[in-house]
Enzyme design. Structure first.
Site, mmCIF file in Angstrom:
data_model
loop_
_atom_site.group_PDB
_atom_site.id
_atom_site.type_symbol
_atom_site.label_atom_id
_atom_site.label_comp_id
_atom_site.label_asym_id
_atom_site.label_seq_id
_atom_site.Cartn_x
_atom_site.Cartn_y
_atom_site.Cartn_z
ATOM 1 C CG ASP A 1 21.056 -6.354 6.201
ATOM 2 O OD1 ASP A 1 20.389 -6.875 5.299
ATOM 3 O OD2 ASP A 1 20.843 -5.212 6.660
ATOM 4 C CD GLN B 1 16.392 -0.711 3.358
ATOM 5 O OE1 GLN B 1 16.111 -1.727 3.989
ATOM 6 N NE2 GLN B 1 16.701 -0.757 2.073
ATOM 7 C CE LYS C 1 14.621 -5.126 3.215
ATOM 8 N NZ LYS C 1 15.888 -4.407 3.347
#
Ligand code: GUN
Length: 281
Positions: A120, A97, A53
């Site tokens: 997200d 995460q 990422k």
């Protein structure tokens, strides 16, 4: 005839070129988009994901910060870091995460992220906006899947879509996006009786369970689009999806490989969401 491959690497390349242009335009206005990625603990898989990422940000002109913490980090410490990032003007997106260590309440952590930085799309406010048809951020993996369907000009409206897996990260938001696009949607879960009965009705089959070979060739409708979100290891340690690709490819009309399918698209859409957040500032 074997299925056509939907190449997530190729599509990502095209979309990332657009991302890089938008990032450069923002940077020229003194508003370089910035993403903060937080990893707690030392899960090898998560380490690879966060590294990819951050690298994707660097490669496409986004500012990025990777914060890695020991698994012993307390929930209060993590909440304090999120608080600081919420008010950092250089940061447009915050990604924690998952999964988090068991002593940290992931729900509480997600709710601490400012909704306008929740790239997200997991915050309840963003989940609610998605459900009511006014998404601020579309969760990255389902968003990437929709882009894959778009790339083959698939007529989603009126199609039968079956989503196998009902997670908050993939299955549920995927079903919402497909529904919004006019599909008739079935969500299967681990308690579903006769999974094949449902999957065989699917013009669009999205599989996101984390179980290798949960979908075999006999469970695929001839000509269907099969999108494999799974990321597993086979007996030789090789990366593989949830679908028995070797056999299902002879039944499906289109299919995504693992690796090189949905994986790169998830990261690409994270970049897109971060750009969208920065453009709103
Ligand atoms: N873990 C697995 N997939 C994801 C994702 O899309 N976002 C975050 N934050 N964690 C994940």
């Amino acid at each position: 005839m074997p299925a056509q491959l939907i190449d997530g690497n190729l599509l990502s390349q095209q979309l990332r070129a657009e991302v890089a242009k938008r990032a450069a335009a923002l940077t020229a206005q003194g508003k370089q988009p910035g993403l903060a990625v937080i990893l707690v603990g030392d899960s090898p898989a998560s380490q690879v994901y966060v590294r990819n990422k951050v690298k994707a940000c660097q490669d496409n002109g986004l500012h990025s910060v990777l914060e890695k913490y020991e698994a012993s980090m307390t929930e209060a410490e993590l909440l304090a870091r999120i608080d600081a990032l919420n008010s950092d003007p250089k940061i447009n997106g915050i990604l924690v995460q998952l999964p988090l260590p068991a002593h940290i309440d992931a729900h509480k952590v997600i709710e601490a992220i400012a909704p306008e930085k929740d790239v997200d799309g997991f915050h309840v406010s963003n989940a609610g906006l998605l459900m009511t048809g006014q998404p601020l951020f579309r969760p990255c993996t389902p968003y990437g899947v929709m882009k894959m369907l778009e790339s083959i000009d698939y007529p989603v409206r009126g199609a039968n879509a079956v989503v196998v897996g009902a997670s908050n990260i993939v299955g549920k938001p995927q079903a919402m996006l497909l529904l919004q696009a006019g599909a008739t949607v079935t969500i299967c879960n681990s308690k579903t009786r006769d999974l094949g009965h449902h999957t065989r009705q699917a013009d669009i089959l999205v599989v996101a369970t984390g179980k290798r070979n949960i979908v075999t060739a006999d469970m695929v409708k001839p000509g269907a689009v099969v999108i494999d979100v799974g990321m597993n290891r086979d007996d030789n340690g090789k990366l593989c999806g949830d679908v028995d690709f070797a056999n299902a490819k002879d039944v499906a009309g289109w299919i995504t490989p693992v690796p090189g399918g949905v994986g790169p698209m998830t990261i690409t859409m994270l970049l897109v969401n971060t750009i969208e957040a920065a453009e709103r500032c």
